[in-house]
Design a protein around this motif. Structure first.
Motif, PDB file in Angstrom:
ATOM      1  N   ASP A 168       0.829  -1.208   0.000  1.00 25.43           N
ATOM      2  CA  ASP A 168       0.000   0.000   0.000  1.00 25.43           C
ATOM      3  C   ASP A 168       0.866   1.261   0.000  1.00 25.43           C
ATOM      4  O   ASP A 168       2.099   1.188   0.044  1.00 25.43           O
ATOM      5  CB  ASP A 168      -1.014  -0.013   1.148  1.00 25.43           C
ATOM      6  N   ALA A 169       0.228   2.413  -0.024  1.00 25.00           N
ATOM      7  CA  ALA A 169       0.940   3.694  -0.112  1.00 25.00           C
ATOM      8  C   ALA A 169       1.783   3.990   1.124  1.00 25.00           C
ATOM      9  O   ALA A 169       2.701   4.811   1.069  1.00 25.00           O
ATOM     10  CB  ALA A 169      -0.058   4.825  -0.346  1.00 25.00           C
ATOM     11  N   ASN A 170       1.510   3.339   2.256  1.00 28.17           N
ATOM     12  CA  ASN A 170       2.281   3.549   3.488  1.00 28.17           C
ATOM     13  C   ASN A 170       3.507   2.657   3.579  1.00 28.17           C
ATOM     14  O   ASN A 170       4.284   2.774   4.514  1.00 28.17           O
ATOM     15  CB  ASN A 170       1.392   3.309   4.713  1.00 28.17           C
ATOM     16  N   GLY A 171       3.671   1.756   2.611  1.00 30.51           N
ATOM     17  CA  GLY A 171       4.804   0.835   2.640  1.00 30.51           C
ATOM     18  C   GLY A 171       4.500  -0.466   3.355  1.00 30.51           C
ATOM     19  O   GLY A 171       5.394  -1.281   3.548  1.00 30.51           O
ATOM     20  N   PHE A 172       3.237  -0.676   3.726  1.00 33.94           N
ATOM     21  CA  PHE A 172       2.843  -1.945   4.343  1.00 33.94           C
ATOM     22  C   PHE A 172       2.543  -2.976   3.251  1.00 33.94           C
ATOM     23  O   PHE A 172       1.898  -2.665   2.252  1.00 33.94           O
ATOM     24  CB  PHE A 172       1.589  -1.794   5.196  1.00 33.94           C
ATOM     25  N   VAL A 173       2.982  -4.205   3.472  1.00 35.75           N
ATOM     26  CA  VAL A 173       2.614  -5.313   2.599  1.00 35.75           C
ATOM     27  C   VAL A 173       1.131  -5.600   2.814  1.00 35.75           C
ATOM     28  O   VAL A 173       0.674  -5.716   3.953  1.00 35.75           O
ATOM     29  CB  VAL A 173       3.449  -6.572   2.937  1.00 35.75           C
ATOM     30  N   THR A 174       0.374  -5.706   1.705  1.00 35.56           N
ATOM     31  CA  THR A 174      -1.043  -6.066   1.817  1.00 35.56           C
ATOM     32  C   THR A 174      -1.287  -7.515   1.417  1.00 35.56           C
ATOM     33  O   THR A 174      -2.290  -8.098   1.792  1.00 35.56           O
ATOM     34  CB  THR A 174      -1.924  -5.138   0.967  1.00 35.56           C
ATOM     35  N   LEU A 175      -0.351  -8.083   0.647  1.00 39.23           N
ATOM     36  CA  LEU A 175      -0.409  -9.507   0.319  1.00 39.23           C
ATOM     37  C   LEU A 175       1.004 -10.031   0.189  1.00 39.23           C
ATOM     38  O   LEU A 175       1.791  -9.541  -0.619  1.00 39.23           O
ATOM     39  CB  LEU A 175      -1.168  -9.763  -0.989  1.00 39.23           C
TER      40      LEU A 175
END
Length: 186
Positions: A168-175
């Motif tokens: 995502d845009a925050n740098g978190f892995v979403t998958l």
């Protein structure tokens, strides 16, 4: 916990029973990842809380992990001073050049290099890789390459592991295929 919250994430484990909730916060002159991982593996149930301290350039200064793992209380403190890493104040050899922490039980620590990854291009980095059971800590050479469709190609040299991460845009892995997926929108 102090600091201005930038984003939060809640993951669900895909390879076992488990979840992880993490908060990314601005703290002092840098950032912090503060999380709570709950999962079951070959050692039994784990309830691990973690805090990863980052400088203003998204490099790790250290990490604290505490809680219960396999029925045992744990309290681990990883710290970096220049090129020297320690675990509970004992010097760890072989980590020269490592600027990140990779806590094997959470996708949260991928956030550091993902925040440094350019919009176009590749980032190579080395992490102090904490694995369970143990803890065992060794160097993990990683690369992140931005690809089409918002995917990031991730490779880990020492394990010959490769996958494509949705981010995502925050740098978190979403998958993280086969391992983690976003459980909600944080």
């Amino acid at each position: 916990m102090t600091g201005e919250t930038i984003a939060t994430m809640h993951w669900r484990a895909l390879d076992r029973d488990g979840e992880d909730k993490c908060r990314l916060a601005r703290a002092g002159g840098g950032f912090m990842l503060v999380g709570h991982a709950r999962f079951r593996d070959g050692q039994g149930w784990a309830a691990l809380d973690y805090v990863v301290r980052l400088d203003e350039d998204w490099h790790a200064l250290g990490a604290d992990v505490s809680g219960d793992y396999g029925g045992e209380a744990v309290a681990w403190r990883l710290a970096r001073e220049g090129d020297v890493w320690t675990l509970n104040d004992a010097t760890l050899p072989g980590l020269e050049g490592a600027t990140d922490v990779d806590l094997s039980f959470t996708p949260a620590t991928n956030t550091m290099p993902l925040r440094r990854l350019p919009e176009v291009g590749r980032l190579d980095c080395t992490a102090a890789w904490l694995r369970l059971p143990g803890p065992k800590v060794s160097a993990l050479t990683q690369s992140y390459t931005r690809e089409r469709g918002g995917l990031v190609r991730y490779t880990a040299e020492e394990t010959e592991y490769e996958t494509h991460l949705a981010v995502d845009a925050n740098g978190f892995v979403t998958l993280y295929p086969g391992l983690w997926e976003r459980a909600d929108h944080g």
